[in-house]
Design an enzyme around this catalytic site. Structure first.
Site, PDB file in Angstrom:
ATOM      1  N   SER A  14      18.423  -1.517 -40.824  1.00 41.33           N
ATOM      2  CA  SER A  14      20.322  -1.313 -41.821  1.00 41.33           C
ATOM      3  C   SER A  14      20.848  -1.698 -40.908  1.00 41.33           C
ATOM      4  O   SER A  14      22.143  -1.728 -41.618  1.00 41.33           O
ATOM      5  CB  SER A  14      20.338   0.507 -41.867  1.00 41.33           C
ATOM      6  OG  SER A  14      20.416   1.201 -40.884  1.00 41.33           O
ATOM      7  N   ASN A  15      21.075  -1.720 -39.782  1.00 42.69           N
ATOM      8  CA  ASN A  15      22.227  -2.174 -38.561  1.00 42.69           C
ATOM      9  C   ASN A  15      21.853  -3.509 -38.948  1.00 42.69           C
ATOM     10  O   ASN A  15      23.267  -4.575 -38.934  1.00 42.69           O
ATOM     11  CB  ASN A  15      21.853  -1.822 -37.239  1.00 42.69           C
ATOM     12  CG  ASN A  15      21.919  -0.428 -36.690  1.00 42.69           C
ATOM     13  OD1 ASN A  15      23.686  -0.116 -37.064  1.00 42.69           O
ATOM     14  ND2 ASN A  15      21.614   0.420 -37.033  1.00 42.69           N
ATOM     15  N   ARG A  94      11.677  -0.564 -27.976  1.00 42.06           N
ATOM     16  CA  ARG A  94      11.326  -0.765 -26.747  1.00 42.06           C
ATOM     17  C   ARG A  94      11.928  -1.537 -25.586  1.00 42.06           C
ATOM     18  O   ARG A  94      13.068  -1.829 -26.014  1.00 42.06           O
ATOM     19  CB  ARG A  94      10.200  -2.269 -26.500  1.00 42.06           C
ATOM     20  CG  ARG A  94       8.942  -2.167 -27.318  1.00 42.06           C
ATOM     21  CD  ARG A  94       8.540  -3.342 -27.514  1.00 42.06           C
ATOM     22  NE  ARG A  94       7.359  -2.753 -28.873  1.00 42.06           N
ATOM     23  CZ  ARG A  94       6.123  -3.260 -27.681  1.00 42.06           C
ATOM     24  NH1 ARG A  94       5.419  -2.783 -27.080  1.00 42.06           N
ATOM     25  NH2 ARG A  94       4.616  -2.396 -28.406  1.00 42.06           N
ATOM     26  N   ASN A 110      22.808  -3.591 -27.962  1.00 42.64           N
ATOM     27  CA  ASN A 110      22.291  -2.414 -28.165  1.00 42.64           C
ATOM     28  C   ASN A 110      23.255  -1.411 -28.863  1.00 42.64           C
ATOM     29  O   ASN A 110      24.423  -1.476 -28.902  1.00 42.64           O
ATOM     30  CB  ASN A 110      20.923  -1.950 -27.379  1.00 42.64           C
ATOM     31  CG  ASN A 110      20.467  -0.645 -27.523  1.00 42.64           C
ATOM     32  OD1 ASN A 110      19.790  -1.287 -28.775  1.00 42.64           O
ATOM     33  ND2 ASN A 110      20.399   0.140 -27.109  1.00 42.64           N
ATOM     34  N   HIS A 112      23.272   3.101 -29.777  1.00 41.02           N
ATOM     35  CA  HIS A 112      22.088   3.805 -29.564  1.00 41.02           C
ATOM     36  C   HIS A 112      23.047   4.799 -30.940  1.00 41.02           C
ATOM     37  O   HIS A 112      24.020   5.281 -30.412  1.00 41.02           O
ATOM     38  CB  HIS A 112      22.684   4.086 -28.051  1.00 41.02           C
ATOM     39  CG  HIS A 112      22.003   5.451 -27.575  1.00 41.02           C
ATOM     40  ND1 HIS A 112      20.567   5.558 -27.682  1.00 41.02           N
ATOM     41  CD2 HIS A 112      22.262   6.254 -27.151  1.00 41.02           C
ATOM     42  CE1 HIS A 112      20.013   6.661 -27.552  1.00 41.02           C
ATOM     43  NE2 HIS A 112      21.187   7.057 -27.188  1.00 41.02           N
TER      44      HIS A 112
HETATM   45  C1  GRF Z   1      20.175   3.691 -35.049  1.00 38.01           C
HETATM   46  O1  GRF Z   1      19.818   4.773 -35.332  1.00 38.01           O
HETATM   47  C2  GRF Z   1      20.037   2.988 -33.961  1.00 38.01           C
HETATM   48  O2  GRF Z   1      20.482   3.811 -33.340  1.00 38.01           O
HETATM   49  C3  GRF Z   1      18.868   3.018 -33.521  1.00 38.01           C
HETATM   50  O3  GRF Z   1      17.744   3.398 -33.568  1.00 38.01           O
HETATM   51  C4  GRF Z   1      18.053   2.956 -35.455  1.00 38.01           C
HETATM   52  C5  GRF Z   1      17.466   1.616 -36.264  1.00 38.01           C
HETATM   53  O4  GRF Z   1      17.873   1.866 -37.622  1.00 38.01           O
HETATM   54  N1  GRF Z   1      18.524   2.839 -32.065  1.00 38.01           N
HETATM   55  P1  GRF Z   1      18.234   0.431 -38.436  1.00 38.01           P
HETATM   56  O5  GRF Z   1      16.451  -0.073 -38.749  1.00 38.01           O
HETATM   57  O6  GRF Z   1      19.197  -0.004 -38.272  1.00 38.01           O
HETATM   58  O7  GRF Z   1      17.793   0.754 -39.974  1.00 38.01           O
END
Ligand code: GRF
Length: 203
Positions: A14-15, A94, A110, A112
């Site tokens: 989703s990001n 990872r 990254n 978080h």
């Molecule tokens: C997010 O909550 C991010 O902060 C964490 O892993 C999740 C990834 O979500 N590191 P997506 O795969 O981008 O939907």
């Protein structure tokens, strides 16, 4: 400067989607040149295919929690071959090792799901809830040799409501993640991020 992004993800993507949307809306000057995952059936690959982005699975065996050895070398090779200049960790489960950081100096980011330096590691939203915090959030940061420890670029706060469950809180944090990541990349593309020691100065 137009960024050439390599996206590394393990999950739903989703990001990555928020970054794709920003590029398509012309609010982020970037191009996604490759999408790599360590999970063969990760949904991020479906999303990549939907947007005609080159996606690929890279086996990270025998390691369970890190990107190291031959897998890391292969990942670096694929990202270079695709012409990437910036590495976007988007739900990549990872730890990346020094060889990758050296291949893309100050160009690995990254996201978080916590207001770092509070709650590094896994399921940070649950850690914040269990701790009794009133506020949670997310952080986009440059990656260094530590875990969730590099210089901070963007943070977004999210209030914790009395009836929150880990799931409702994580969903609310993700809404902010999808604003924060394109915002951080926009600042990078505009050449506005300057690392001074631990701090990122935005000019
Ligand atoms: C997010 O909550 C991010 O902060 C964490 O892993 C999740 C990834 O979500 N590191 P997506 O795969 O981008 O939907």
């Amino acid at each position: 400067m137009k960024l050439k992004l390599a996206i590394l993800g393990s999950g739903s993507g989703s990001n990555m989607q928020s970054i794709v949307d920003a590029i398509e809306a012309h609010t982020l000057d970037a191009e996604i040149v490759c999408v790599l995952t360590d999970v063969p059936d990760a949904k991020i690959l479906e999303r990549a295919a939907r947007h005609h982005l080159p996606g690929r699975y890279v086996s990270c065996a025998p390691f369970r929690t890190k990107l190291d050895g031959a897998a890391q070398e292969e990942t670096i090779r694929l990202m270079r071959e695709a012409g990437a200049d910036t590495v976007v960790l988007a739900g990549f489960m990872r730890i990346v090792k020094p060889a990758l950081l050296a291949a893309f100096p100050n160009r690995v980011l990254n996201i978080h799901p916590a207001l770092l330096p509070a709650f590094p590691g896994l399921c940070s939203w649950k850690q914040a809830l269990d701790y009794g915090c009133r506020v949670a959030g997310c952080t986009v940061h440059f990656v260094d040799a530590g875990t969730d420890s590099g210089p901070i670029i963007v943070q977004k706060a999210v209030p914790i409501e009395p009836n929150d469950t880990p799931e409702t809180l994580h969903a609310r944090i993700q809404v902010q993640e999808h604003i924060a990541y394109p915002e951080a990349l926009r600042l990078l593309s505009e050449g506005r991020l300057h690392i001074q020691g631990r701090r990122v100065i935005i000019r």
